[in-house]
Scaffold this active site. Structure first.
Site, PDB file in Angstrom:
ATOM      1  N   GLU A   1       0.856  -1.182   0.000  1.00 39.42           N
ATOM      2  CA  GLU A   1       0.000   0.000   0.000  1.00 39.42           C
ATOM      3  C   GLU A   1       0.892   1.231   0.000  1.00 39.42           C
ATOM      4  O   GLU A   1       1.681   1.449   0.924  1.00 39.42           O
ATOM      5  CB  GLU A   1      -0.902  -0.008   1.232  1.00 39.42           C
TER       6      GLU A   1
ATOM      7  N   ASP B   1      -5.487   8.423  10.823  1.00 40.10           N
ATOM      8  CA  ASP B   1      -4.140   7.964  11.161  1.00 40.10           C
ATOM      9  C   ASP B   1      -3.660   8.441  12.517  1.00 40.10           C
ATOM     10  O   ASP B   1      -3.942   9.553  12.943  1.00 40.10           O
ATOM     11  CB  ASP B   1      -3.155   8.400  10.078  1.00 40.10           C
TER      12      ASP B   1
END
Lengths: 255, 393
Positions: free
Chosen positions: A45, A56
């Site tokens: 990824e 995140d």
């Protein structure tokens, strides 16, 4: 056939690695991808950095800020990737947030992905309803898999809906929280992994968030098809750089 | 054309709910329940009673005689500055804390820039005995020390947002991350008409008490419920949403939204989103957004912390794009002078946010018999340090 589809048909558990493009150094992207493939990683990824990465935790946030500071842009990422299919055959997914894709133009972005050999996208803040109403056709035109997330709070009805809309695999978020490394999983996660496994979904699941070492990788993949490591890999890159990749991958899984 | 949110939370092309799956259950629970809860009789009773007895509503609609003489028109000030805690923000936090209680939430989180919304949230959490965590940019914590102290006195925990630019946008990111990590027991009280559906619509409805009162009060004073103009400043846009709400579908009422031009619209230090923004996605909503060509969100600037936001609520993006509202922008200097002007003419020290709305009278001309309502969204106590520094007081 889409490379993701091909890879999940293999009999082995999938180790997927996330890294932020443009970090630690602006032009590390290609070397990191090549090194990961060489060391037996199954899926990559590539993080497209964003100024406001809501899902995140601190590690990936900091790497995104640094990558942007280094000068990473969408345009530059595509330039870096333009010859990537000459050297690697591993499935590649771009993971990022929706706004930079929107600014590039969704069609133009998908077209470019196809050109350089990207196989799928993970855009956490592009929800199912918006995707199906506005962007599904574009993704399919360029044979891009859109990977959806499920979490321990996702209802069974919605999991079924997401399973129906998914191609390749479902990104199974291990626990409530943002991205970040854990050293071990608790019973609640095991229960959740078992519950999802019992649903016998059409798409295999790859577990993300909280995977950092062999212990968490093995716990996560006892039932699931694979697991994704992000923050722990970024931390390793920060400390050791690209030369540390081989040892890191071996510490997760011995072949 | 409708100026309210449709079922998916869209105002024209703006709005929606661009949220990661981790937030879906939280937002969906709210979306599925907010209208029904707000329509419950017991909810309305409690909400109205608190607005009256705790907030001090209705706030006066005050005819500003000397200001009107100066600009040769009829200016009314809607005195939101007289609300408990000093600004309109509390209308929304009262509504949302009652919502949170009905959804059985025990923990409240909020973001704040200048600290006004944080104080309003800490206040209602104290009132209801709920745990309160307020995220605030590290830089804002330094420059808004009195509001940080107020929140602490009210029992809230103030958590510094250390990421990104360490201001409002980052405080909002941190609050969203907290909500992702606490999906069951926590309600997020967003302070403006921003965020994923149903927030813009819910917050606008809670703030709509402002224009409801204007209608009644203007009828008493002028024998008509519709003014010719309603003027409000816009950062995220909650006070403007409240002041415009009842007039959205009445085209005879002109709506004027005033943005912060900072040091000049094109100076690179501005928060004039309608001029500088492009369509994008921020904090779960598709709206006008200040950003780089690459889609990275840029840091706005205004002397007024409450207008210092890189986006604008989707309702306002639609009012702008459709032409329903006129968007003007006012620089720091113009706003500061207009604020001082109100002090001298009317004996009212306005918040610097509200001073932006007052500053348009210098350029924008009105007829002598026009009825112009300015939403005076907050009082200037919190801005004393800025006023002192700016005017060398």
């Amino acid at each position: 056939m889409n490379r993701i589809q091909q890879r999940i048909q293999d009999d082995k558990k999938i180790l997927s690695i996330y890294f932020t493009a443009g970090y630690p150094q602006l032009n590390d992207t290609v070397s990191i991808i090549e090194e990961l493939e060489k060391n037996g990683v199954d899926l990559i990824e590539i993080g497209l950095p964003f100024s406001d990465p809501l899902a995140d935790g601190p590690t990936i946030q900091a790497s995104s800020t640094q990558a942007l500071h280094n000068g990473m842009t969408t345009q530059l990422l595509f330039e870096q990737l333009k010859d990537i299919r000459k050297t690697v055959s591993i499935p590649l997914i771009i993971m990022g947030y929706f706004n930079p894709v929107l600014q590039y133009g969704v069609d133009a972005f998908c077209k470019k992905c196809k050109e350089v050999g990207i196989d799928g996208l993970i855009l956490p803040d592009l929800p199912l309803a918006e995707y199906e109403a506005h962007y599904k056709e574009t993704f399919e035109k360029y044979d891009l898999y859109n990977i959806f997330l499920i979490t321990p709070q996702t209802t069974e009805a919605r999991i079924q809906q997401i399973d129906k809309a998914s191609k390749g695999f479902i990104y199974m978020v291990s626990s409530a929280g943002t991205t970040g490394a854990k050293t071990t999983f608790e019973n609640t996660q095991e229960t959740y992994f078992n519950k999802i496994d019992a649903l016998a979904l059409k798409n295999p699941q790859i577990v993300g968030f909280g995977i950092s070492n062999a212990t968490t990788f093995n716990q996560a993949t006892k039932k699931a098809k694979g697991a994704i490591i992000g923050s722990a890999f970024i931390k390793m890159l920060t400390e050791k750089g690209i030369v540390g990749i081989s040892e890191f991958v071996k510490s997760i899984r011995s072949f | 054309m409708s100026y309210n949110a449709d079922e998916m939370g869209y105002y024209g092309e703006f709005g929606g709910a661009y949220i990661p799956e981790m937030l879906y259950p939280n937002v969906e629970e709210l979306r599925a329940n907010y209208l029904a809860v707000m329509q419950e009789e017991s909810f309305q009773e409690e909400f109205q009673q608190l607005l009256k007895e705790y907030v001090g509503r209705p706030t006066p609609l005050y005819f500003a005689k000397r200001l009107s003489e100066k600009y040769n028109t009829k200016i009314y000030l809607k005195r939101e500055d007289l609300c408990h805690t000093g600004a309109h923000k509390v209308n929304n936090t009262i509504g949302q804390i009652l919502m949170a209680k009905r959804l059985n939430k025990t923990r409240i989180i909020a973001e704040t820039g200048a600290g006004q919304h944080g104080v309003a949230t800490a206040t209602v959490c104290a009132l209801m005995g709920l745990e309160c965590i307020v995220y605030m940019g590290e830089i804002d914590i330094e420059r808004q020390a009195p509001n940080v102290a107020r929140m602490k006195m009210l029992g809230a925990t103030v958590v510094p947002a250390m990421s990104g630019s360490k201001t409002l946008k980052d405080a909002t990111n941190e609050a969203i991350r907290d909500w992702i990590s606490n999906p069951v027991d926590t309600h997020y009280i967003i302070g403006s008409v921003v965020g994923p559906h149903p927030y813009p619509d819910m917050v606008a409805r809670f703030q709509s008490v402002i224009s409801k009162e204007i209608k009644t009060q203007l009828t008493e004073k002028e024998g008509r419920s519709n003014p010719d103009y309603v003027i409000a400043c816009v950062g995220g846009g909650s006070n403007a949403a409240g002041a415009f709400y009842e007039y959205l579908d009445i085209p005879e009422v002109s709506l004027i939204a005033v943005e912060a031009a900072g040091k000049g619209v094109h100076s690179g230090e501005s928060a004039a989103t309608s001029v500088l923004g492009k369509v994008g996605v921020i904090h779960g909503s598709k709206t006008l957004l200040m950003q780089t060509p690459d889609g990275q969100i840029t840091e706005p600037y205004s002397i007024s912390a409450g207008l210092d936001y890189p986006g604008v609520g989707p309702m306002h993006a639609h009012l702008f794009a459709s032409g329903r509202a006129e968007f003007l922008s006012v620089t720091d200097d113009e706003a500061m002078l207009a604020g001082l002007d109100l002090c001298k003419l009317e004996g009212i020290i306005p918040a610097i946010e509200s001073s932006h709305a007052l500053a348009i009278f210098n350029d924008k001309k009105f007829k002598p018999d026009d009825i112009v309502v300015v939403n005076l969204s907050g009082r200037g106590d919190k801005d004393l340090n800025t006023y002192i520094t700016y005017f060398n007081l």
